[in-house]
Design a protein around this motif. Structure first.
Motif, PDB file in Angstrom:
ATOM      1  N   GLY A   1       0.834  -1.198   0.000  1.00 58.01           N
ATOM      2  CA  GLY A   1       0.000   0.000   0.000  1.00 58.01           C
ATOM      3  C   GLY A   1       0.859   1.234   0.000  1.00 58.01           C
ATOM      4  N   PRO A   2       0.269   2.372  -0.360  1.00 62.53           N
ATOM      5  CA  PRO A   2       1.044   3.601  -0.471  1.00 62.53           C
ATOM      6  C   PRO A   2       1.630   4.060   0.867  1.00 62.53           C
ATOM      7  N   ASN A   3       2.639   4.909   0.792  1.00 61.61           N
ATOM      8  CA  ASN A   3       3.232   5.522   1.982  1.00 61.61           C
ATOM      9  C   ASN A   3       2.151   6.203   2.797  1.00 61.61           C
TER      10      ASN A   3
ATOM     11  N   SER B   1      -0.288   4.930   4.483  1.00 61.92           N
ATOM     12  CA  SER B   1      -1.634   4.338   4.511  1.00 61.92           C
ATOM     13  C   SER B   1      -1.938   3.645   5.839  1.00 61.92           C
TER      14      SER B   1
ATOM     15  N   LYS C   1       0.248   1.005   7.333  1.00 57.84           N
ATOM     16  CA  LYS C   1       0.766  -0.363   7.419  1.00 57.84           C
ATOM     17  C   LYS C   1       1.606  -0.567   8.693  1.00 57.84           C
TER      18      LYS C   1
ATOM     19  N   PHE D   1      -3.536  -2.177   1.014  1.00 57.05           N
ATOM     20  CA  PHE D   1      -3.866  -1.350   2.175  1.00 57.05           C
ATOM     21  C   PHE D   1      -3.928   0.105   1.742  1.00 57.05           C
ATOM     22  N   VAL D   2      -5.084   0.720   1.873  1.00 52.12           N
ATOM     23  CA  VAL D   2      -5.249   2.116   1.472  1.00 52.12           C
ATOM     24  C   VAL D   2      -6.057   2.850   2.522  1.00 52.12           C
ATOM     25  N   ASP D   3      -5.546   3.996   2.953  1.00 52.01           N
ATOM     26  CA  ASP D   3      -6.294   4.869   3.843  1.00 52.01           C
ATOM     27  C   ASP D   3      -6.820   4.128   5.089  1.00 52.01           C
ATOM     28  N   GLY D   4      -5.928   3.335   5.699  1.00 50.47           N
ATOM     29  CA  GLY D   4      -6.263   2.728   6.978  1.00 50.47           C
ATOM     30  C   GLY D   4      -7.145   1.502   6.948  1.00 50.47           C
TER      31      GLY D   4
ATOM     32  N   TYR E   1      -1.285   2.525  -7.357  1.00 48.31           N
ATOM     33  CA  TYR E   1      -2.456   2.508  -6.462  1.00 48.31           C
ATOM     34  C   TYR E   1      -3.546   3.486  -6.898  1.00 48.31           C
TER      35      TYR E   1
ATOM     36  N   LEU F   1      -6.903   4.966  -4.848  1.00 43.50           N
ATOM     37  CA  LEU F   1      -6.864   6.310  -4.261  1.00 43.50           C
ATOM     38  C   LEU F   1      -8.034   7.138  -4.739  1.00 43.50           C
TER      39      LEU F   1
ATOM     40  N   ALA G   1     -10.945   6.092  -2.731  1.00 39.31           N
ATOM     41  CA  ALA G   1     -10.892   6.566  -1.348  1.00 39.31           C
ATOM     42  C   ALA G   1     -11.283   8.033  -1.265  1.00 39.31           C
TER      43      ALA G   1
END
Ligand code: ATP
Ligand code: MG
Length: 254
Positions: A40-42, A44, A46, A222-225, A244, A248, A251
């Motif tokens: 997942g993006p920075n 997010s 993890k 994994f995106v936005d929690g 991603y 995004l 989201a």
């Protein structure tokens, strides 16, 4: 056979402006012998997930449950979590000046098993594990992580994992900063642990290259929690090619 079950986990982090929600309902089940990759993006969340499961005091659980074989992990102290068989290899391992690797490993092993390991086999085990990870024996007498290169810190994390034999291991970007040889050596260490102990692995990574050595059974985006999509190894390839963006956009409008 062990099962780590994460249900609808909500977590906030303490900031100067007050609590900031990071995890927004994470659902994940990891069984012994399974390998789950999280990509997942920075930013997010993890590492927040990894730290929350391990019991880092900076994170406040605001909802949901985490259980290991039905036992409430969130009610356990950090020590109890380790004794229950949970292991976290941190994205940024901390330096512990004045504590040698050898002492640290023996103390951790004693704390987790509830008794000191038999000296003769333990010395042999440590030596063997260090040789397998191509760590020079001089590391045993150095302070934990002090002055270690990025790659040496990651090898030391896997050394711990091989010796402590957790039931569930969370590896947060253990592949970051490794050269091609180190990546293979570290991956082989994880695979040895998988074969010899049937450990369940949660592998947080940005790159598919480690997934060529450590085969994931499941890949979670994994995106936005929260987990936005799940699939098999083919999903990792798709993410590497497409990025991603499609998550995004979703989201942002949600
Ligand atoms: N003490 C803090 N104060 C403010 N924000 C924080 C704090 N700790 C974490 N955060 C925020 O929480 C979010 C999630 O961080 P986290 O480290 O979990 O992300 P990550 O998915 O592991 O990212 P990366 O891929 O870069 O490692 C980030 O936006 C981060 O800035
Ligand atoms: Mg992180």
């Amino acid at each position: 056979m062990s099962t780590l079950e994460i249900r609808d986990l909500h977590v906030s982090v303490e900031t100067k402006e007050g609590p900031k929600p990071i995890l927004r309902g994470v659902d994940l089940t990891i069984n012994s012998g399974e390998t789950h990759a999280i990509m997942g993006p920075n930013g997010s969340g993890k590492s927040t997930l990894a730290y929350s499961i391990a019991g880092h005091p900076k994170y406040t659980i605001t909802g949901g449950t985490v259980t290991l074989d039905g036992e409430d992990v969130l009610a356990m102290t950090v020590d109890e979590r380790a004794r229950a068989g949970m292991f976290l290899a941190m994205q940024y391992p901390v330096e512990v000046p004045g504590v040698s690797v050898s002492n640290f490993l023996r103390t951790a092993k004693t704390a987790i098993d509830g008794e000191a390991p038999a000296l003769r086999t333990w010395v042999k085990d440590v030596k063997g594990a260090m040789e397998n990870l191509r760590m020079d024996s001089s590391f045993a007498e150095r302070s934990v992580n002090e002055g270690f290169s990025g790659g040496e810190k990651k090898r030391h994390e896997i050394l711990q994992m091989e010796l402590l034999k957790p039931r569930i291991a969370i590896l947060d970007e253990t592949d970051s900063g490794l050269d091609v040889d180190a990546l293979r050596i570290v991956s082989e260490g994880v695979n040895r642990a998988k074969e010899s102990t049937d450990v369940g692995v949660l592998l947080i990574t940005h790159y598919t290259r480690i997934l060529r050595y450590i085969k994931p059974d499941f890949v979670h985006v994994f995106v936005d929690g929260r987990i936005a999509e799940e699939g098999g190894p083919e999903l990792a390839e798709r993410l590497e090619n497409e990025g991603y963006d499609r998550f995004l956009t979703g989201a942002a409008t949600a």
